[in-house]
Design a protein around this motif. Structure first.
Motif, short mmCIF file in Angstrom:
data_model
loop_
_atom_site.label_atom_id
_atom_site.label_comp_id
_atom_site.label_asym_id
_atom_site.label_seq_id
_atom_site.Cartn_x
_atom_site.Cartn_y
_atom_site.Cartn_z
N ARG A 170 1.46 6.50 -6.99
CA ARG A 170 0.30 7.25 -7.36
C ARG A 170 0.62 8.92 -7.29
O ARG A 170 0.24 9.51 -8.15
CB ARG A 170 -0.96 7.13 -6.58
CG ARG A 170 -1.58 5.71 -6.96
CD ARG A 170 -3.16 5.58 -6.35
NE ARG A 170 -3.17 5.61 -4.98
CZ ARG A 170 -3.01 4.58 -3.85
NH1 ARG A 170 -2.91 3.50 -4.68
NH2 ARG A 170 -2.97 4.51 -2.90
N LEU A 171 1.37 9.29 -6.25
CA LEU A 171 1.97 10.50 -5.95
C LEU A 171 2.70 10.82 -7.13
O LEU A 171 2.79 12.06 -7.74
CB LEU A 171 2.48 10.76 -4.72
CG LEU A 171 2.98 12.06 -4.38
CD1 LEU A 171 1.93 13.29 -4.14
CD2 LEU A 171 3.83 11.93 -3.11
N ARG A 172 3.83 10.09 -7.33
CA ARG A 172 4.71 10.48 -8.43
C ARG A 172 3.96 10.61 -9.90
O ARG A 172 4.21 11.39 -10.65
CB ARG A 172 5.78 9.46 -8.44
CG ARG A 172 6.93 9.65 -9.59
CD ARG A 172 8.23 9.18 -9.13
NE ARG A 172 9.31 9.67 -10.08
CZ ARG A 172 10.41 8.94 -10.42
NH1 ARG A 172 10.53 7.80 -10.13
NH2 ARG A 172 11.33 9.85 -11.04
N LYS B 222 0.85 -1.23 -0.17
CA LYS B 222 0.03 0.06 0.02
C LYS B 222 0.71 1.30 0.12
O LYS B 222 0.61 2.22 -0.76
CB LYS B 222 -0.93 -0.19 1.25
CG LYS B 222 -2.27 -0.96 0.87
CD LYS B 222 -3.14 -0.86 2.23
CE LYS B 222 -4.45 -1.37 2.07
NZ LYS B 222 -5.49 -1.23 3.19
N ALA B 223 2.05 1.18 0.83
CA ALA B 223 2.96 2.39 0.86
C ALA B 223 3.74 2.65 -0.59
O ALA B 223 3.70 3.85 -0.85
CB ALA B 223 3.90 2.26 2.08
N THR B 224 3.83 1.59 -1.05
CA THR B 224 4.56 1.78 -2.23
C THR B 224 3.68 2.08 -3.42
O THR B 224 3.95 3.01 -4.30
CB THR B 224 5.21 0.31 -2.96
OG1 THR B 224 6.25 0.00 -1.69
CG2 THR B 224 6.05 0.41 -4.25
N ARG B 225 2.45 1.50 -3.59
CA ARG B 225 1.40 2.15 -4.12
C ARG B 225 0.91 3.64 -4.12
O ARG B 225 0.80 4.28 -5.19
CB ARG B 225 0.25 1.46 -4.44
CG ARG B 225 0.39 -0.14 -4.81
CD ARG B 225 -0.95 -1.10 -4.84
NE ARG B 225 -1.97 -0.28 -5.05
CZ ARG B 225 -2.61 -0.31 -6.57
NH1 ARG B 225 -1.71 -0.64 -7.35
NH2 ARG B 225 -3.61 0.39 -6.85
N HIS B 226 1.15 3.97 -3.01
CA HIS B 226 0.86 5.31 -2.53
C HIS B 226 1.79 6.34 -3.13
O HIS B 226 1.39 7.45 -3.77
CB HIS B 226 0.65 5.66 -1.04
CG HIS B 226 0.47 7.07 -0.51
ND1 HIS B 226 -0.55 7.67 -0.76
CD2 HIS B 226 1.30 7.91 -0.11
CE1 HIS B 226 -0.55 9.27 -0.38
NE2 HIS B 226 0.78 9.11 0.23
N LYS B 227 2.99 5.77 -3.03
CA LYS B 227 4.12 6.74 -3.38
C LYS B 227 3.99 6.71 -5.01
O LYS B 227 4.49 7.83 -5.88
CB LYS B 227 5.66 6.17 -3.34
CG LYS B 227 5.85 6.50 -1.54
CD LYS B 227 7.38 5.83 -1.41
CE LYS B 227 7.71 6.15 0.19
NZ LYS B 227 8.72 5.51 0.27
#
Length: 118
Positions: free
Chosen positions: A67-69, A60-65
């Protein structure tokens, strides 16, 4: 800082388009790893469940980063259409090719980025 040359601008646009495609593919491929953890309690030990939940949290944290990028990359690409790409969103000075080649979606010059990070 100097403004970007036409060649530099096209190189950076190409990098951004490729980065958007890469991030979208990574988000698509990792969707399942961020899904809720559902384990059969009778056959899986407590530590296995905790491990699965930890892996889910990391996904989830990797996906959040990602999506932000991706959002930043799309914003940078839209800045091309407004003739604003390569200009700092805070001080409106040119960001510079070395910084943009390292991070083509960068919205701020190094000086203004330091102020944002503080």
């Amino acid at each position: 800082m100097e403004e970007l040359s036409e060649t530099q601008t096209e190189t950076l646009r190409t990098q951004l388009v490729a980065l958007v495609a890469e991030l979208e593919a990574a988000l698509s491929a990792s969707a399942a790893s961020a899904a809720p953890v559902v384990l059969d309690q009778s056959s899986v030990g407590r530590l296995s469940r905790m491990d699965a939940m930890q892996q889910q949290a990391m996904a989830k944290a990797t996906r959040h980063k990602a999506r932000l990028r991706l959002t930043q990359c799309k914003a940078a690409l839209s800045a091309f259409d407004r003739d604003e790409y390569g200009l700092c969103r805070k001080c409106e000075e040119p960001i510079g090719y070395p910084r943009l080649s390292a991070k083509p979606e960068a919205p701020f010059c190094l000086e203004c980025q330091r102020g944002v990070d503080v």
